[in-house]
Design a protein around this motif. Structure first.
Motif, short mmCIF file in Angstrom:
data_model
loop_
_atom_site.label_atom_id
_atom_site.label_comp_id
_atom_site.label_asym_id
_atom_site.label_seq_id
_atom_site.Cartn_x
_atom_site.Cartn_y
_atom_site.Cartn_z
N TYR A 289 0.66 -0.77 -0.03
CA TYR A 289 -0.01 0.13 -0.18
C TYR A 289 1.36 1.22 -0.31
O TYR A 289 0.13 2.09 -0.36
N ASP B 92 -0.91 2.88 4.50
CA ASP B 92 -1.76 2.38 4.02
C ASP B 92 -2.93 2.86 3.56
O ASP B 92 -3.68 2.50 2.96
N ARG C 153 -8.31 3.43 4.17
CA ARG C 153 -8.57 1.32 3.39
C ARG C 153 -8.82 1.26 5.38
O ARG C 153 -7.82 1.12 5.72
#
Length: 326
Positions: free
Chosen positions: A16, A92, A212
Motif C-alpha cells: 500500500y 496504508d 483503507r
C-alpha cells in the motif's frame, strides 16, 4: 521553517505504501515536508521509502531500529517536524491531490488551533464519506463544547489524527504527542487532550483522506494481546478527565465511551486467541471496577439492553433492567 509538516508512519505496508507516497507527491509544495517514519519494517517498505526520499519533494526518511508501534512512530515524526502546521497520514492510506493545500488554506483563514476534516472510508471497492460529528461547518468554536453530550456521537468519538490539521503552538505546548508505546487506541487519549486543552477549532468538511479498512497488517484485524492496549488508553482518558476542572461534567462521557468500547470488543470476541480472550475478560472486569461506580451505574442504566447486559455480567452478574433504552 516549512509551512506544513506531514508525519507518515509505515510498518510492513509495501503493498500500500506506493499509493500513500504517490499521493504525497501529488500534494507536494516547496514549503511542505513529509516525514516518512519506518517503524522497523521487515518487508520491502524501507526500500520504497529510501526511493521516495530521493524522488518526492520534501520527503525525509526516518527509521526506527526497533518496532515501537504507531504512537511511538508518530512521536518520532513530531520530534523532527519543523512546520508551522502539522498533519498526519498512515502508510496504508492516501490523499486526494491538493488536499493538504486546501486544508491548510482553511485553517489559515479560520486562524484556529486545529481543524477536523471528513474522510472517505474504503472497504474494498466500497467507499463512503464519514463526517466529523460536529457542526456547523467552518465556524470556530471552543473544543470543549464538542465533547458532550454523553449519549451522542461527538468530536471525541472521531479520533483519527489524520483527519485534520494542527497549529504548531499545540506541538510546542505538548498537546500533539501520543502516549509512547500504545499499540492500539493511541488516538483516544490524544483526541480528548486536544479537545480539553486547545483553545479553538472548526470542522471544515474536505473529505480528502482515503482510509483503507480491512488491511491484514492493521491491528484492527489482529486478535493478539496488542489489542488490549485499549484498556491502558482509556484508563489514561479517565485519569486525565478526573483531573480536569470540569470532571463532573465530562466524566459521564468518558465512562460511557469506555464501556461502549469494552462491549464492542466482546461483540467480536471470537477473533481473539483463547488466552487473549481470557485476559480481555479479566482486564475488562478490573477496568469496570476502577470507574466511578455511581457514574457507571447511570451509564449502564442508559445503555441498550444488549450492551448493558454484557457489561453487568463482567462487573459482577447484575441483571439488566427490562426498560433500558439506547
Amino acid at each position: 521553517m516549512p509551512k506544513l509538516s506531514v508525519v507518515v508512519p509505515f510498518y510492513n505496508v509495501q503493498t500500500y505504501a506506493p499509493d500513500a507516497l504517490k499521493s504525497l507527491e501529488l500534494n507536494a509544495r516547496d514549503d511542505f515536508e513529509f516525514l516518512l517514519v519506518d517503524d522497523c519494517s521487515t518487508d520491502g517498505t524501507p526500500d520504497l521509502l529510501e526511493r521516495a526520499a530521493r524522488e518526492v519533494p520534501g520527503a525525509v526518511h526516518l527509521r526506527h531500529e526497533r518496532n515501537g508501534g504507531l504512537a511511538t512512530a508518530r512521536n518520532t515524526g513530531l520530534d523532527a517536524a519543523r512546520g508551522e502546521y502539522l498533519a498526519f497520514l498512515d502508510g496504508d492510506d492516501w490523499l486526494a491531490p491538493g488536499h493538504l493545500a486546501r486544508t491548510l488554506a482553511a485553517i489559515e483563514a479560520l486562524n484556529c488551533d486545529f481543524v477536523r476534516t471528513d474522510h472517505v472510508r474504503c472497504d474494498g471497492r466500497v467507499r463512503s464519506v464519514q463526517r466529523v460529528p460536529h457542526g456547523p461547518d467552518a465556524v470556530v468554536a471552543d473544543p470543549r463544547t464538542a465533547i458532550l453530550p454523553a449519549d451522542r456521537s461527538t468530536s471525541v468519538d472521531y479520533p483519527y489524527a489524520w483527519a485534520g490539521m494542527y497549529h504548531r503552538r499545540l506541538l510546542d505546548r505538548g498537546v500533539l504527542h501520543f502516549t509512547d508505546g500504545l499499540r492500539t487506541a493511541e488516538d483516544r487519549p490524544w483526541i480528548w487532550r486536544l479537545h480539553r486543552e486547545a483553545a479553538s477549532f472548526a470542522a471544515v468538511g474536505l473529505p480528502g483522506v482515503f482510509y483503507r479498512r480491512g488491511v491484514s497488517t492493521s491491528l484492527t484485524q489482529v486478535g493478539d494481546e496488542r489489542q488490549l492496549d485499549f484498556i491502558r488508553a482509556f484508563d489514561q482518558v479517565l485519569a486525565d478527565v478526573l483531573g480536569d476542572p470540569e470532571s463532573d461534567r465530562l466524566i459521564p462521557k468518558a465512562v460511557r465511551t469506555y464501556c461502549a468500547i469494552i462491549a464492542h470488543h466482546f461483540g467480536s470476541i471470537e477473533r481473539f486467541e483463547p488466552d487473549v480472550a481470557k485476559k480481555l475478560r479479566l482486564m475488562s472486569t478490573a477496568a469496570l471496577g476502577r470507574m466511578p461506580q455511581g457514574v457507571l451505574d447511570q451509564v449502564l442504566d442508559s445503555m441498550d439492553v444488549e450492551r448493558s447486559t454484557v457489561l453487568r455480567r463482567l462487573r459482577g452478574g447484575r441483571r439488566a433492567p427490562s426498560g433500558a433504552s439506547a
